[in-house]
Structures are given as structure tokens and as C-alpha cells.
Design a protein around this motif. Structure first.
Motif, mmCIF file in Angstrom:
data_model
loop_
_atom_site.group_PDB
_atom_site.id
_atom_site.type_symbol
_atom_site.label_atom_id
_atom_site.label_comp_id
_atom_site.label_asym_id
_atom_site.label_seq_id
_atom_site.Cartn_x
_atom_site.Cartn_y
_atom_site.Cartn_z
ATOM 1 N N LEU A 154 0.826 -1.198 0.000
ATOM 2 C CA LEU A 154 0.000 0.000 0.000
ATOM 3 C C LEU A 154 0.869 1.259 0.000
ATOM 4 O O LEU A 154 1.902 1.301 0.667
ATOM 5 N N GLN A 155 0.430 2.251 -0.761
ATOM 6 C CA GLN A 155 1.101 3.551 -0.772
ATOM 7 C C GLN A 155 0.091 4.657 -0.492
ATOM 8 O O GLN A 155 -1.073 4.575 -0.882
ATOM 9 N N SER A 156 0.562 5.693 0.191
ATOM 10 C CA SER A 156 -0.216 6.906 0.408
ATOM 11 C C SER A 156 0.756 8.078 0.426
ATOM 12 O O SER A 156 1.945 7.911 0.132
ATOM 13 N N ASN A 157 0.256 9.273 0.774
ATOM 14 C CA ASN A 157 1.127 10.446 0.775
ATOM 15 C C ASN A 157 0.561 11.552 1.662
ATOM 16 O O ASN A 157 -0.519 11.416 2.245
ATOM 17 N N ASN A 158 1.311 12.636 1.754
ATOM 18 C CA ASN A 158 0.859 13.828 2.482
ATOM 19 C C ASN A 158 0.674 15.006 1.514
ATOM 20 O O ASN A 158 0.956 16.153 1.849
ATOM 21 N N TYR A 159 0.183 14.696 0.330
ATOM 22 C CA TYR A 159 -0.047 15.700 -0.716
ATOM 23 C C TYR A 159 -1.505 16.154 -0.632
ATOM 24 O O TYR A 159 -2.399 15.545 -1.216
ATOM 25 N N TYR A 160 -1.746 17.212 0.101
ATOM 26 C CA TYR A 160 -3.099 17.649 0.420
ATOM 27 C C TYR A 160 -3.694 18.496 -0.704
ATOM 28 O O TYR A 160 -3.461 19.700 -0.787
ATOM 29 N N ILE A 161 -4.443 17.836 -1.577
ATOM 30 C CA ILE A 161 -5.204 18.504 -2.630
ATOM 31 C C ILE A 161 -6.638 17.985 -2.543
ATOM 32 O O ILE A 161 -6.882 16.939 -1.927
ATOM 33 N N PRO A 162 -7.612 18.687 -3.131
ATOM 34 C CA PRO A 162 -9.017 18.331 -2.918
ATOM 35 C C PRO A 162 -9.383 16.882 -3.214
ATOM 36 O O PRO A 162 -10.172 16.274 -2.479
ATOM 37 N N GLU A 163 -8.824 16.293 -4.264
ATOM 38 C CA GLU A 163 -9.203 14.922 -4.615
ATOM 39 C C GLU A 163 -8.570 13.869 -3.713
ATOM 40 O O GLU A 163 -8.941 12.687 -3.768
#
Length: 202
Positions: A154-163
Motif C-alpha cells: 500500500l502507498q499513500s502520501n501527504n499531498y493535500y489537494i481536494p481529490e
């Protein structure tokens, strides 16, 4: 990232954009964005780490959730002798994926919420690189369907954009949010605009 792979992908992509009757202006930007450096590097990261576990898996059968146009599916097929299925809620992803990538890859138009145990039991590797697009509840419900011993990446991120509805501030927060029986690997890859996290477990 191997420059030959990048150039081949762009050449094929340009052919699809130029000649496909399915293409419209709203599709061009996502098609180009799925081959950014960040996308390529994060998918290569998965392929590199998979090598450790592939030796222990007989007849690997990979299910990629929210697989977009199929870049990761193709990169896994290029490197490993594995069956690969890529699913996405957007029906155009399957259409363009079949134009862009290996005919042996199975593309499906399907939402993660629509999966049942029958859909998951044949897959011994489950991958989702887009956990920031999926609620914890939906991801937990899906992973509860997996067979014991299934490898989960699993991958995720801290890139806070609306989608991005479910970013995590740190990798440690991402790990804590996951219903894994055992964590085998947990690391962060930093890009200019954000950090990407990867967790591998059972």
C-alpha cells in the motif's frame, strides 16, 4: 527510472492521443500525468521491493486497486512472470489501459466497494498505490476479504489537494491506520511537493 521505458511509454501514449476516437481534451492531462517522474519512481519502488517476496510466492496473481491507466501493471509484467489485474472506478482507465499496455494484463472497470470474497481469493498479492483517494473504512472492508497470507502493498502520501480525501501526515500514521496482521516493510520516499509512503505486510 530506465529512460528506454519512459520513452517507450510516451511514444505509445502519443499514438493513443493522436489516433484514438475515444480521446477528448479532458483525458489528455490525466494520461500525461500518469507518466510523471513521481509516478514512475513510486511504481519502480514497488517493483524493486517485490523482488524480495516474489521468490516465496507460487504463481503470483496480482490485483492492483485504483490502478489508473495501468503503468504499474505493465512494470510488474515487464519484470515478473505474474498474472496482473488492474481495476479502476473510471471506465476510461480500462479502455485506455488496453490501448497502452500489454494484452496479457486484465483491465476491469470496478469500484473497490463492489468487491466480494470471490473476487479476491484468487489473488495472492494486493496492491493499492492510491490510498489517499480511499477512505480508511473502504480500505479496511476490502482488506478483510483477503485470504490469509496474501501479500499487501500500500502507498499513500501527504499531498493535500481536494481529490485526496485520506492523506496521512507521516508514514507512522499511515501504518497505524492499516489493518495488517504483520508489517514487513515501511519506508518513505520524498519528492519536491510531498512524501510518499509504502507499507508491505500480511
Amino acid at each position: 527510472m530506465d529512460i528506454c521505458i519512459m520513452l517507450y511509454n510516451y511514444h505509445t501514449l502519443l499514438d493513443v492521443i493522436d489516433y484514438s476516437s475515444e480521446i477528448s481534451p479532458k483525458h489528455v492531462r490525466p494520461l500525461i500525468r500518469h507518466l510523471t517522474n513521481e509516478q514512475l519512481e513510486s511504481k519502480k519502488w514497488i517493483c524493486d521491493e517485490l523482488e524480495t517476496y516474489m521468490r516465496a510466492i507460487d504463481e503470483p496473481n496480482v490485483l492492483i486497486l485504483a490502478g489508473w491507466f495501468g503503468l504499474l501493471a505493465q512494470m510488474i509484467r515487464n519484470r515478473y512472470d505474474a498474472k496482473v489485474t488492474s481495476i479502476d472506478i473510471d471506465p476510461m482507465c480500462a479502455k485506455f489501459g488496453r490501448m497502452l499496455y500489454d494484452k496479457d494484463i486484465t483491465f476491469k472497470h470496478k469500484a473497490i466497494e463492489d468487491f466480494g470474497h470471490r473476487d479476491t481469493r484468487s489473488h495472492n498479492i494486493i496492491i493499492c498505490t492510491s490510498c489517499e483517494h480511499v477512505s480508511d473504512e473502504v480500505l479496511h472492508d476490502f482488506l478483510s476479504l483477503r485470504e490469509l497470507g496474501t501479500l499487501v502493498i500500500l502507498q499513500s502520501n501527504n499531498y493535500y489537494i481536494p481529490e485526496h480525501i485520506n492523506c496521512k501526515p507521516k508514514n507512522e500514521d499511515f501504518v497505524k491506520s492499516l489493518p495488517l496482521r504483520k508489517v514487513l516493510y515501511s519506508e518513505t520516499m520524498s519528492f519536491e511537493r510531498y512524501d510518499r509512503y509504502m507499507v508491505i505486510g500480511l
